[in-house]
Design an enzyme around this catalytic site. Structure first.
Site, short mmCIF file in Angstrom:
data_model
loop_
_atom_site.label_atom_id
_atom_site.label_comp_id
_atom_site.label_asym_id
_atom_site.label_seq_id
_atom_site.Cartn_x
_atom_site.Cartn_y
_atom_site.Cartn_z
N ARG A 1 0.96 -1.28 -0.08
CA ARG A 1 0.11 0.05 0.11
C ARG A 1 0.97 1.22 -0.02
NH1 ARG A 1 -5.42 -0.29 1.61
NH2 ARG A 1 -6.29 -2.60 1.13
N ARG B 1 -3.80 6.63 0.41
CA ARG B 1 -4.35 8.02 1.05
C ARG B 1 -3.50 8.78 1.94
NH1 ARG B 1 -10.00 5.51 3.00
NH2 ARG B 1 -8.16 4.05 3.50
N ARG C 1 -7.60 11.29 -5.95
CA ARG C 1 -8.55 10.66 -5.72
C ARG C 1 -9.79 11.80 -5.40
NH1 ARG C 1 -11.69 8.04 -4.37
NH2 ARG C 1 -11.75 7.11 -2.43
N ASP D 1 -6.38 -3.47 -7.37
CA ASP D 1 -7.04 -3.82 -6.04
C ASP D 1 -7.37 -5.36 -6.06
OD1 ASP D 1 -8.01 -2.61 -3.34
OD2 ASP D 1 -9.36 -4.41 -3.99
N TYR E 1 -14.45 -12.10 0.89
CA TYR E 1 -14.98 -10.97 0.68
C TYR E 1 -16.41 -11.24 -0.17
CZ TYR E 1 -11.32 -7.82 2.10
OH TYR E 1 -10.34 -7.24 2.98
O1 CP3 Z 1 0.17 0.67 -3.27
C1 CP3 Z 1 -0.23 -0.41 -3.48
O2 CP3 Z 1 0.13 -1.39 -2.56
C2 CP3 Z 1 -1.27 -1.10 -4.51
C3 CP3 Z 1 -2.27 -0.76 -4.38
C4 CP3 Z 1 -3.44 -1.80 -3.77
C5 CP3 Z 1 -4.60 -1.50 -3.46
N1 CP3 Z 1 -5.18 -2.53 -2.93
C6 CP3 Z 1 -5.13 -0.01 -3.69
C7 CP3 Z 1 -6.39 0.38 -2.71
C8 CP3 Z 1 -3.05 -3.10 -3.08
C9 CP3 Z 1 -2.07 -4.01 -3.40
C10 CP3 Z 1 -4.22 -3.54 -2.64
C11 CP3 Z 1 -4.58 -4.82 -2.02
C12 CP3 Z 1 -5.62 -5.29 -1.24
N2 CP3 Z 1 -6.72 -4.67 -1.40
C13 CP3 Z 1 -5.74 -6.19 -0.32
C14 CP3 Z 1 -4.70 -6.98 0.18
C15 CP3 Z 1 -3.80 -6.23 0.96
C16 CP3 Z 1 -4.01 -6.21 2.53
O3 CP3 Z 1 -4.04 -5.04 2.82
O4 CP3 Z 1 -4.32 -7.17 2.99
C17 CP3 Z 1 -6.96 -6.27 0.32
C18 CP3 Z 1 -7.59 -7.02 1.29
C19 CP3 Z 1 -7.91 -5.25 -0.45
C20 CP3 Z 1 -9.19 -4.74 -0.27
C21 CP3 Z 1 -9.59 -3.62 -0.06
N3 CP3 Z 1 -9.34 -2.33 -0.82
C22 CP3 Z 1 -9.70 -2.89 1.41
C23 CP3 Z 1 -9.86 -3.87 2.46
C24 CP3 Z 1 -9.80 -1.70 1.15
C25 CP3 Z 1 -10.42 -0.59 2.02
C26 CP3 Z 1 -9.22 -0.19 3.09
C27 CP3 Z 1 -9.30 1.32 3.25
O5 CP3 Z 1 -8.23 1.59 3.69
O6 CP3 Z 1 -10.25 2.14 3.07
C28 CP3 Z 1 -9.67 -1.28 -0.31
C29 CP3 Z 1 -9.48 0.16 -0.88
C30 CP3 Z 1 -8.02 0.52 -1.46
N4 CP3 Z 1 -7.43 -0.33 -2.26
C31 CP3 Z 1 -7.59 1.87 -1.16
C32 CP3 Z 1 -6.25 1.46 -2.10
C33 CP3 Z 1 -5.19 2.48 -2.13
C34 CP3 Z 1 -7.82 2.82 -0.30
C35 CP3 Z 1 -9.19 3.45 -0.82
C36 CP3 Z 1 -9.25 4.76 -1.34
O7 CP3 Z 1 -8.29 5.20 -1.99
O8 CP3 Z 1 -10.44 5.10 -1.32
#
Ligand code: CP3
Length: 360
Positions: free
Chosen positions: A37, A41, A50, A86, A163
């Protein structure tokens, strides 16, 4: 004898190969570092994008996805880029309606409730159904110009299934386990579909230019080892076997996996991601000397005062003990309110503390 200091060209070459050398357990000029990540944000440049686009819009537009992928590369000096996407994206062409409502994580509107829902999921060809992601891979590779490698990724079948069945995040994974225990046939059909799509999705990312791939089984640690072996392992193994011919390192990541490590290893991967609940040295001992290790600073450490943060970084490095094959990372993703300066400080600290040219 004092070592000759590197010219900037050699330094660039050294950075270009640092991460991939560590994946192959070869010595590198210093310990490579990147963050799960790393785009997100906590970073002002990401929030600016965003403000104008939803997460799904960014993922659907290769130019935007490429731009956001490169933001942390420029700001932090990390040794690998991770594609901006994602883990839930492949579920959309499979027939799932989802969004990421502000702050609450993902919401799936048509969560799987019946065996018929499982059967209705489409097994898609990612080269068509996820073409925008693959195009983002090509763009990022072009823009990186070989300076650092690009990591592709996907969610593992169990984490994706959780999920799909829960409809969002879960603490207990009760619905998921209930399906597993009460209708194993439907569970296995679901896992087979996910394994098929994810195996070709990751292969397609490698064809498009990804130089390593990470399989996120973020929630595998919720399972007893016996359940992991029976209900999950064969499907993750299918994916790693499909990738074996691709010739790129495959990173197998999960959280809370201490008791599962031998089974995760049996499922596959050449690099294992550990979270902070597994002492890195002990985890490496269990996994064996024939794998590389990625991790495992607690993301909360990035909120600590400078001296405490440095102490914690040093402790991870001590656990790795200078062995080739350590990739510094967090034990899970960067948290939203993390101070960006602390992330950058960790990159510099890891490079300085492990540099073989530290005294020149
Ligand atoms: O920079 C990176 O790592 C690449 C981008 C990336 C995202 N999601 C973008 C994202 C990666 C590698 C992921 C993986 C991901 N997504 C996982 C596995 C990693 C982990 O954390 O266990 C999982 C479980 C998800 C599912 C997911 N997507 C969740 C649980 C969330 C919400 C989390 C939150 O902080 O709100 C997301 C949304 C998400 N995916 C965001 C980002 C940057 C944040 C939301 C946004 O910008 O609105």
């Amino acid at each position: 004898m004092a070592e000759v200091s590197l010219s900037s060209g050699d330094q660039a070459d050294a950075q270009a190969s640092r991460f991939l050398r560590a994946c192959a357990r070869q010595p590198a000029d210093c310990t490579p570092v990147w963050f799960m990540r790393q785009a997100g944000r906590y970073m002002p440049a990401y929030r600016a994008v965003r403000a104008a686009h939803s997460l799904l819009e960014i993922c659907a537009q290769p130019e935007l996805a490429a731009e956001v992928t490169l933001q942390p590369v420029r700001a932090l000096g990390v040794d690998a880029a991770i594609l901006f996407a994602d883990i839930l994206l492949p579920l959309i062409p499979m027939g799932i309606r989802l969004d990421f409502s502000a702050g609450e994580g993902p919401v799936i509107h048509n969560a799987l409730r019946t065996p018929a829902d499982v059967d209705a999921l489409r097994v898609v060809e990612p080269r068509e159904a996820l073409a925008a992601v693959l195009q983002a891979v090509r763009l990022v590779r072009r823009e990186l110009e070989g300076k650092i490698p690009l990591i592709g990724f996907a969610g593992a079948p169990f984490t994706l299934a959780s999920y799909l069945v829960e409809g969002g995040a879960s603490r207990t994974f009760l619905k998921t386990k209930r399906l597993m225990y009460s209708d194993p046939a439907a569970w296995h059909r679901l896992m087979e579909k996910l394994a098929q799509v994810i195996a070709s999705y990751l292969s397609a990312q490698v064809e498009a230019g990804a130089q390593a791939v990470q399989l996120f089984d973020s929630w595998a640690g919720a399972l007893a080892p016996e359940d992991y072996r029976q209900y999950v392992l064969p499907y993750s193994r299918h994916i790693f076997q499909a990738l074996a011919g691709c010739g790129v390192p495959a990173i197998h990541f999960g959280t809370g996996t201490f008791a599962l490590l031998p089974d995760l290893k049996a499922a596959g991967g050449s690099v294992f991601g550990l979270d902070w609940t597994t002492p890195l040295g002990q985890g490496w001992q269990i996994l064996g000397p024939d794998v590389a290790i990625q991790g495992n600073l607690d993301p909360a450490a990035l909120f600590a005062p400078p001296q405490e943060l440095e102490r914690r970084v040093r402790r991870v490095l001590q656990q790795a003990g200078g062995r080739p094959g350590h990739i510094f990372n967090l034990g899970h993703g960067i948290l939203p309110d993390t101070p960006p300066a602390n992330v950058k400080a960790v990159v510099d600290m890891v490079h300085e503390l492990t540099s073989t040219h530290a005294n020149t």
